[in-house]
Design an enzyme around this catalytic site. Structure first.
Site, short mmCIF file in Angstrom:
data_model
loop_
_atom_site.label_atom_id
_atom_site.label_comp_id
_atom_site.label_asym_id
_atom_site.label_seq_id
_atom_site.Cartn_x
_atom_site.Cartn_y
_atom_site.Cartn_z
N ARG A 40 0.80 -1.21 0.00
CA ARG A 40 0.00 0.00 0.00
C ARG A 40 0.84 1.27 0.00
O ARG A 40 0.66 2.14 -0.84
CB ARG A 40 -0.93 0.01 1.22
N HIS A 86 -7.78 -4.73 -7.81
CA HIS A 86 -7.60 -3.96 -6.57
C HIS A 86 -8.92 -3.91 -5.82
O HIS A 86 -9.72 -2.98 -6.02
CB HIS A 86 -7.12 -2.55 -6.93
N TYR A 130 -17.72 11.78 -15.28
CA TYR A 130 -17.60 12.94 -16.17
C TYR A 130 -16.25 13.01 -16.87
O TYR A 130 -16.11 13.77 -17.82
CB TYR A 130 -17.80 14.23 -15.37
#
Length: 753
Positions: A40, A86, A130
């Protein structure tokens, strides 16, 4: 748990395990810590990526989002990453992807974004539905060789797909784009660098594996931030940071002076430090104007469009631009310290704080391994093709027999494998499969010359690859050539490849005193009885009539200048510092002084004096203790002020007067006055002091210094100044009781009313 041993004991047919709590917590926390460190927070030194970034790029490659292709919705990309590789929140994935597309965050963006991906003001990207994205050429080069067995693959989280353990990485991405992260018990922070310089350093390391840090830093002089700026860190500090893997870099905004004509000018900031949000920087600068921490700054405007353009207006044309910027560097994020902590994963497993040379060595060793694996993969492919070509040549030479077998035999494969094609030559199974899988129209392409030409070309390529695999020198030469190609695409001659962050010396501008930046003007400082302070322009008569709020009245009035430091003495024994230029104007009723300094509500104001160089003050408490304090020791640097008089019980500050003369006159609440030599008082910066006068009842009322030869003066109740020249009756030693004050002494027991 009392019967538990060090070894877990099975209970209830193996369904329950009993073990010490310390071991259970320790093992589980260690597992969590390792997961955080490796999967991570810390980047891999080889490709400079964390797992989430690696998975985003790989998923985009699987979606065939090439730099020359079309864009896909970011929601589709983050959904694929989450579903395939993931298994975490899509918001976290999209945030990571958006950062890869931000040109102000990444020196060499890895994602080509279309739509609103945030800005340098600190605004976040639009929702993933978007925006659209595709890979950049830099990202494509990071993954070049994935189809050629360049790196290992591992199963994804559910075992249905495979993902790369690390990317082939054609350039040192860790240093080129930087990285930051917080793991368990460790963190990392690597600044971006210029790729042209990094490749120069890599090639120097290839030429000389024992290269020193000094020589390496000649090629890589320092970070190169995407937002530009100016590095003012000394070269020796940069070298030490790169040598140890830990350090910090002072980074300043880039600015220039813009002439407006007629002697006026303004400062234009065109580049701000890395990771500084422009909107918050503007807010901070506006706060400095409002609180008058930088009096020379009059206004700040943001005229930015595509480029950064922040306008700073000086309060007076006489201010030096370097002085103004020096104060702004000290008080705002126009200058930051960017920490370096190159804590990275070596070989994807071991976290280590690496020097610059170690990071480059890890990358180069990885590139060599990638080169060898790709070469071996290519040799295997060539061997397979050469085998097929040999089969094609046999088929061409025996075309009629091949056609006959295919047309007449029920099992042509078995027959062709058993057939002797002349001179004890037999076809292998892959050759037979290739021949049988050919289309009829391909038979016309079986021209012996073409087949032999391809065979010769592949044989020569194979020989070259075998020579490469056997010669380490050739391998490093090939790696250097590949890096040279990357340098051609992204180096200083390429668009956007030139160094953006400059170098300069910090100088001593920041040490300029704030008074030097203020236009010197006379003012009259007025402080009311309730603590409302204001500064009227010019030196007004101190007894002039001034309006106050209802219930308030006159307190203190002094003449000063805008450059003066004014000491406000609290009854709590603390001294607070005000700057003349920071006081509110005299048009209104002023502002509460408690908003400017941390004077407690229960503490009263007992004095207001101006600091003069070399001046000393007589400090005394209501208990009759005091000392002489140099003015420089009374000046406070914070709003909390400085404790000067140590008070006990209900004692308060009674006197703070400038020292002038050779004797001290002290009068108590009992109207007894004592005169003694000034030299009997110690000089100190803080303390209780020594006894000035002894009292049976009450305490000290007032004290002042004077010259004995000129006599002691005070104002009588009628406002007339009276001077007593013969003070023999009151002369004595310090700590005496004194004698009753002279006839006509003020009834309030004070030398000045």
């Amino acid at each position: 748990m009392s019967d538990a041993t060090d070894d877990p004991q099975p209970h209830d047919e193996g369904l329950t395990l009993s073990e010490p709590l310390s071991r259970a917590i320790g093992e589980r926390y260690l597992t969590y810590a390792l997961s955080t460190i490796m999967h991570r927070a810390l980047p891999d030194a080889r490709d400079g990526l964390k797992p989430v970034h690696r998975r985003i790029l790989f998923a985009m490659r699987e979606l065939k989002l090439a730099p020359t292709g079309g864009f896909r919705k970011s929601a589709k990309i983050s959904g694929d990453v989450m579903g395939n590789y993931h298994p975490h929140g899509d918001a976290a994935i999209y945030d990571a992807m958006a950062r890869l597309a931000q040109p102000f965050a990444m020196r060499y963006p890895l994602v080509d974004g279309q739509g609103n991906y945030g800005n340098i003001d600190g605004d976040g990207p639009a929702a993933s539905r978007y925006t659209e994205a595709r890979l950049t050429r830099a990202a494509e080069m990071l993954m070049e060789g994935l189809a050629e067995n360049a790196v290992d693959f591992r199963p994804n989280y559910d075992g249905t797909l495979e993902e790369p353990v690390v990317l082939p990485a054609a350039f040192p991405n860790l240093l080129a784009n930087g990285a930051s992260g917080i793991a368990v018990g460790m963190a990392t922070n690597v600044p971006p660098h210029n790729l042209d310089e990094l490749i120069a350093g890599c090639q120097a390391m290839i030429d000389n594996p024992a290269i020193t840090d000094d020589e390496l830093v000649r090629h890589i002089p320092g970070p190169d931030f995407p937002t530009g700026g100016v590095l003012v860190e000394p070269p020796e500090n940069i070298l030490e940071a790169y040598r140890t893997g830990r350090g910090a870099f002072r980074l300043r905004a880039r600015w220039h002076q813009e002439d407006l004509g007629r002697g006026t000018w303004q400062i234009v900031v065109t580049e701000i430090p890395y990771q500084v949000q422009k909107s918050k920087l503007i807010e901070r600068l506006a706060e400095l104007i409002q609180t008058r921490k930088v009096p020379a700054l009059a206004d700040v405007r943001d005229e930015s469009a595509e480029d950064v353009r922040i306008i700073l207006e000086p309060r007076a044309r006489t201010v030096e631009p370097e002085m103004l910027m020096g104060m702004l560097f000290r008080n705002s994020d126009l200058e930051i310290r960017f920490s370096l902590n190159m804590n990275v994963l070596i070989d994807g497993r071991v976290p280590k704080v690496c020097a610059l040379s170690e990071v480059l060595r890890a990358f180069l060793d990885h590139r060599r391994e990638v080169l060898v694996r790709r070469a071996r993969h290519r040799v295997e492919k060539i061997d397979a093709r050469l085998e097929v070509l040999a089969g094609y040549i046999i088929a061409f030479l025996n075309l009629d027999r091949v056609i006959q077998i295919i047309r007449t035999e029920d099992d042509p494969k078995a027959v062709m494998l058993a057939e002797d094609w002349g001179g004890g030559v037999f076809l292998t199974e892959p050759q037979v499969e290739a021949i049988l899988n050919m289309r009829l129209r391909s038979l016309r392409k079986l021209e012996e010359m073409e087949l032999r030409r391809e065979h010769e070309t592949l044989t020569a390529e194979r020989a070259d690859l075998v020579a490469l695999l056997e010669d380490e020198g050739r391998q490093w030469a090939r790696i250097s050539a590949e890096l040279a190609e990357v340098r051609r695409l992204f180096g200083k001659e390429a668009p956007g490849g030139a160094r953006r962050t400059g170098f300069a010396e910090a100088g001593t501008v920041e040490e300029v005193p704030i008074e030097a930046m203020i236009e010197r003007e006379p003012i009259t400082v007025i402080c009311s009885r309730m603590g409302w302070v204001r500064a009227m322009k010019g030196h007004q008569p101190l007894d002039a009539e001034v309006k106050f709020k209802d219930g308030d009245g006159p307190g203190f009035a002094i003449h000063a200048e805008t450059t003066d430091r004014i000491l406000l003495i609290g009854s709590n024994g603390r001294v607070y510092t005000l700057l003349g230029a920071n006081l509110p104007g005299g048009r209104g009723m002023g502002e509460p002084v408690r908003l400017m300094v941390d004077l407690p509500n229960e503490a009263a104001i007992t004095g207001l004096v101006v600091v003069r160089p070399g001046q000393k003050f007589l400090m005394a408490s209501s208990e009759g203790d005091g000392f002489i304090a140099p003015a420089e020791d009374l000046v406070a640097q914070t709003k909390a002020g400085k404790q000067v008089l140590n008070l006990r019980g209900g004692a308060r500050t009674a006197v703070c007067r400038p020292v002038a003369g050779d004797h001290v006159a002290v009068v108590g609440e009992n109207r007894k006055m004592l005169v003694f030599a000034l030299e009997e008082l110690p000089e100190m910066a803080r303390g209780k002091g020594v006894r000035l006068q002894k009292y049976k009842d009450g305490g000290l009322s007032d004290a002042q210094t004077f010259t004995l030869a000129e006599g002691l003066s005070w104002k009588d109740p009628a406002g007339r100044t009276r001077t007593e020249r013969d003070l023999t009756e009151w002369l004595g030693k310090r700590a005496g009781t004194g004698r009753m004050a002279p006839r006509g002494f003020p009834r309030d027991n004070r030398f000045t009313s």
